[in-house]
Design an enzyme around this catalytic site. Structure first.
Site, PDB file in Angstrom:
ATOM      1  N   CYS A   1      46.655-113.292 -61.785  1.00 12.56           N
ATOM      2  CA  CYS A   1      45.541-112.558 -62.396  1.00 12.56           C
ATOM      3  C   CYS A   1      45.942-111.896 -63.710  1.00 12.56           C
ATOM      4  O   CYS A   1      45.094-111.453 -64.471  1.00 12.56           O
ATOM      5  CB  CYS A   1      45.005-111.512 -61.429  1.00 12.56           C
ATOM      6  SG  CYS A   1      44.560-112.196 -59.843  1.00 12.56           S
TER       7      CYS A   1
ATOM      8  N   HIS B   1      41.431-105.668 -64.928  1.00  8.88           N
ATOM      9  CA  HIS B   1      41.294-106.799 -64.012  1.00  8.88           C
ATOM     10  C   HIS B   1      40.320-106.411 -62.904  1.00  8.88           C
ATOM     11  O   HIS B   1      40.370-105.300 -62.378  1.00  8.88           O
ATOM     12  CB  HIS B   1      42.668-107.151 -63.435  1.00  8.88           C
ATOM     13  CG  HIS B   1      42.600-108.171 -62.356  1.00  8.88           C
ATOM     14  ND1 HIS B   1      41.830-109.309 -62.455  1.00  8.88           N
ATOM     15  CD2 HIS B   1      43.190-108.237 -61.130  1.00  8.88           C
ATOM     16  CE1 HIS B   1      41.951-110.021 -61.347  1.00  8.88           C
ATOM     17  NE2 HIS B   1      42.766-109.386 -60.530  1.00  8.88           N
TER      18      HIS B   1
ATOM     19  N   ASN C   1      36.673-111.356 -57.636  1.00  7.57           N
ATOM     20  CA  ASN C   1      37.923-111.424 -58.400  1.00  7.57           C
ATOM     21  C   ASN C   1      38.107-112.863 -58.902  1.00  7.57           C
ATOM     22  O   ASN C   1      38.387-113.768 -58.117  1.00  7.57           O
ATOM     23  CB  ASN C   1      39.074-111.002 -57.470  1.00  7.57           C
ATOM     24  CG  ASN C   1      40.430-111.091 -58.143  1.00  7.57           C
ATOM     25  OD1 ASN C   1      40.575-111.648 -59.227  1.00  7.57           O
ATOM     26  ND2 ASN C   1      41.439-110.558 -57.484  1.00  7.57           N
TER      27      ASN C   1
HETATM   28  O1  UT7 Z   1      44.124-109.876 -58.123  1.00  4.66           O
HETATM   29  C1  UT7 Z   1      45.108-109.688 -57.172  1.00  4.66           C
HETATM   30  C2  UT7 Z   1      44.569-110.180 -55.877  1.00  4.66           C
HETATM   31  N1  UT7 Z   1      44.515-109.281 -54.778  1.00  4.66           N
HETATM   32  C3  UT7 Z   1      43.984-108.055 -54.757  1.00  4.66           C
HETATM   33  O2  UT7 Z   1      43.591-107.501 -55.730  1.00  4.66           O
HETATM   34  C4  UT7 Z   1      43.903-107.371 -53.430  1.00  4.66           C
HETATM   35  C5  UT7 Z   1      44.164-105.907 -53.491  1.00  4.66           C
HETATM   36  N2  UT7 Z   1      43.848-105.326 -52.202  1.00  4.66           N
HETATM   37  C6  UT7 Z   1      42.595-104.954 -51.856  1.00  4.66           C
HETATM   38  O3  UT7 Z   1      41.680-105.065 -52.620  1.00  4.66           O
HETATM   39  C7  UT7 Z   1      42.401-104.360 -50.477  1.00  4.66           C
HETATM   40  O4  UT7 Z   1      43.658-104.153 -49.868  1.00  4.66           O
HETATM   41  C8  UT7 Z   1      41.521-105.265 -49.546  1.00  4.66           C
HETATM   42  C9  UT7 Z   1      40.068-105.203 -50.009  1.00  4.66           C
HETATM   43  C10 UT7 Z   1      42.020-106.687 -49.554  1.00  4.66           C
HETATM   44  C11 UT7 Z   1      41.563-104.748 -48.106  1.00  4.66           C
HETATM   45  O5  UT7 Z   1      41.170-103.372 -48.080  1.00  4.66           O
HETATM   46  P1  UT7 Z   1      42.055-102.322 -47.275  1.00  4.66           P
HETATM   47  O6  UT7 Z   1      41.342-101.046 -47.377  1.00  4.66           O
HETATM   48  O7  UT7 Z   1      43.449-102.390 -47.845  1.00  4.66           O
HETATM   49  O8  UT7 Z   1      41.973-102.864 -45.821  1.00  4.66           O
HETATM   50  P2  UT7 Z   1      43.146-103.369 -44.860  1.00  4.66           P
HETATM   51  O9  UT7 Z   1      43.722-104.657 -45.356  1.00  4.66           O
HETATM   52  O10 UT7 Z   1      44.078-102.239 -44.579  1.00  4.66           O
HETATM   53  O11 UT7 Z   1      42.323-103.675 -43.551  1.00  4.66           O
HETATM   54  C12 UT7 Z   1      41.586-102.662 -42.876  1.00  4.66           C
HETATM   55  C13 UT7 Z   1      40.832-103.298 -41.717  1.00  4.66           C
HETATM   56  C14 UT7 Z   1      41.703-104.212 -40.864  1.00  4.66           C
HETATM   57  O12 UT7 Z   1      41.294-104.025 -39.538  1.00  4.66           O
HETATM   58  P3  UT7 Z   1      42.166-103.112 -38.528  1.00  4.66           P
HETATM   59  O13 UT7 Z   1      43.515-103.745 -38.480  1.00  4.66           O
HETATM   60  O14 UT7 Z   1      42.179-101.733 -39.139  1.00  4.66           O
HETATM   61  O15 UT7 Z   1      41.407-103.191 -37.251  1.00  4.66           O
HETATM   62  C15 UT7 Z   1      41.297-105.589 -41.287  1.00  4.66           C
HETATM   63  O16 UT7 Z   1      41.465-106.553 -40.277  1.00  4.66           O
HETATM   64  O17 UT7 Z   1      39.765-104.130 -42.231  1.00  4.66           O
HETATM   65  C16 UT7 Z   1      39.838-105.408 -41.598  1.00  4.66           C
HETATM   66  N3  UT7 Z   1      39.306-106.411 -42.533  1.00  4.66           N
HETATM   67  C17 UT7 Z   1      38.002-106.720 -42.578  1.00  4.66           C
HETATM   68  N4  UT7 Z   1      36.956-106.286 -41.881  1.00  4.66           N
HETATM   69  C18 UT7 Z   1      35.745-106.799 -42.186  1.00  4.66           C
HETATM   70  C19 UT7 Z   1      39.964-107.129 -43.465  1.00  4.66           C
HETATM   71  N5  UT7 Z   1      39.116-107.920 -44.126  1.00  4.66           N
HETATM   72  C20 UT7 Z   1      37.890-107.683 -43.596  1.00  4.66           C
HETATM   73  C21 UT7 Z   1      36.603-108.193 -43.851  1.00  4.66           C
HETATM   74  N6  UT7 Z   1      35.569-107.719 -43.125  1.00  4.66           N
HETATM   75  N7  UT7 Z   1      36.365-109.102 -44.814  1.00  4.66           N
END
Ligand code: UT7
Length: 333
Positions: A118, A258, A288
């Site tokens: 990215c 970004h 993204n």
């Molecule tokens: O350009 C570079 C590319 N990557 C990025 O920019 C990613 C950067 N990271 C992020 O934007 C965030 O970390 C995410 C949006 C990917 C995730 O948000 P988060 O607040 O960090 O959530 P998390 O990964 O800690 O997950 C929290 C919960 C988990 O459930 P449990 O374990 O707490 O029960 C996940 O399984 O949210 C769950 N989860 C979802 N739930 C519903 C993960 N994806 C989803 C989803 N829908 N799509």
């Protein structure tokens, strides 16, 4: 020998996104997610996905590039270098930039791809800038393009809700002293590569029945690790880029970050103490788009007439590698 470096600026921009829209409601039908979760955790409402199997990254590049050339008022024969920043090239080889060079009719141009995830567009700008600053070339086309939908695991809710397809292009040329790129900062930390990668398809794990069955040709990401890294490096890189050109956060007129997550964008905005209307945000509509996110955001903001000659514009990104980069421009045109 003339050791004077030339100032380099953006003199034309263009973009292309596929026509097909995938909404959060569409995703609710294929994975266990909700519109509410996606909006509150990321800010994304919908994204584009190229459904036409005949369309690849190079096709989006050509459409964006032609628009940038028209915007700059130049023809393809004037382009001397085509740089395509992408992690989703049409082929592993030849380079997507060569396909674009051919289809555009940029007969005089050298062409190569560059991969910095990215951050790719900012890396591409930094490279293109050097060629012009040193007098090697006068006209460089830098394109950031990705079709991540083709390497997405549509059963993985933690990644499939995040990404979108698109391409953005800029034309770089010499500009008068005091305008154009004032500073650029690039960085990498390969130790974090494991947080965002595509395990199969390269020389380490070539395609096999097993890699396909296990979906190893798709994006694997530890979102939370990337999130923490992103907030830290966006802050460091913006401050370094400003310091390098003797400016401070009070001088920034526009932030083009970004477009990965609204919470990451907001953290950068708050650090710079900028009001919301001085920050480009389009991730709600496109998700993204990886290396396309900054040039598309820049193009749209320019076309809305929100950036003016003399404005100080700050670009900042992070991505796989892990990589980061930032640039400060005094807007010319
Ligand atoms: O350009 C570079 C590319 N990557 C990025 O920019 C990613 C950067 N990271 C992020 O934007 C965030 O970390 C995410 C949006 C990917 C995730 O948000 P988060 O607040 O960090 O959530 P998390 O990964 O800690 O997950 C929290 C919960 C988990 O459930 P449990 O374990 O707490 O029960 C996940 O399984 O949210 C769950 N989860 C979802 N739930 C519903 C993960 N994806 C989803 C989803 N829908 N799509």
């Amino acid at each position: 020998m003339n050791t004077q470096l030339r100032q380099v600026g953006i003199v034309g921009t263009g973009m292309h996104v596929p026509p097909e829209t995938v909404t959060n409601a569409d995703l609710e039908k294929i994975v266990d997610t909700s519109d509410e979760w996606i909006r509150t955790r990321t800010g994304i409402r919908e994204r584009r996905r190229a459904m036409d199997p005949e369309m690849a990254t190079s096709h989006m590049c050509v459409l964006a590039a032609q628009q940038a050339l028209d915007d700059a008022g130049i023809v393809a024969e004037e382009v001397e270098l085509v740089i395509v920043a992408t992690v989703t090239p049409d082929y592993l080889f030849p380079a997507t930039a060569c396909l674009v060079q051919d289809r555009l009719g940029a007969r005089r141009a050298a062409a190569f791809d560059l991969e910095a995830g990215c951050t790719g567009f900012i890396y591409g700008m930094a490279v293109g800038r050097q060629f012009i600053a040193t007098g090697t070339y006068d006209t460089v086309l830098v394109i950031g393009a990705d079709m991540l939908s083709r390497v997405t695991n549509w059963e993985d809710r933690s990644t499939c809700v995040l990404f979108g397809d698109g391409a953005g292009a800029v034309v770089l040329r010499p500009v008068p002293e005091g305008y154009g790129v004032l500073s650029m900062v690039l960085g990498s930390d390969g130790g974090g590569g494991k947080h965002l990668f595509q395990p199969a398809g390269g020389s380490l794990m070539p395609a096999s029945r097993e890699t396909v069955d296990k979906k190893l040709h798709t994006i694997h990401m530890s979102g939370n690790d990337v999130f923490k890294f992103a907030v830290r490096v966006m802050d460091n890189a913006t401050m370094q880029a400003l310091e390098q050109c003797g400016l401070s956060k009070e001088d920034v007129d526009f932030l083009v970050p970004h477009q990965a997550n609204l919470r990451i964008v907001d953290a950068a905005r708050k650090r710079l103490e900028l009001p919301s209307d001085k920050v480009c945000v389009n991730l709600d509509r496109y998700g993204n788009m990886s290396s396309a996110s900054i040039p598309v955001a820049l193009h749209e903001t320019l076309k809305e007439g929100r950036i003016h000659k003399g404005d100080v514009v700050l670009l900042v990104a992070f991505g796989t590698g892990l990589t980061w980069g930032a640039g400060v421009l005094k807007w010319w045109k």
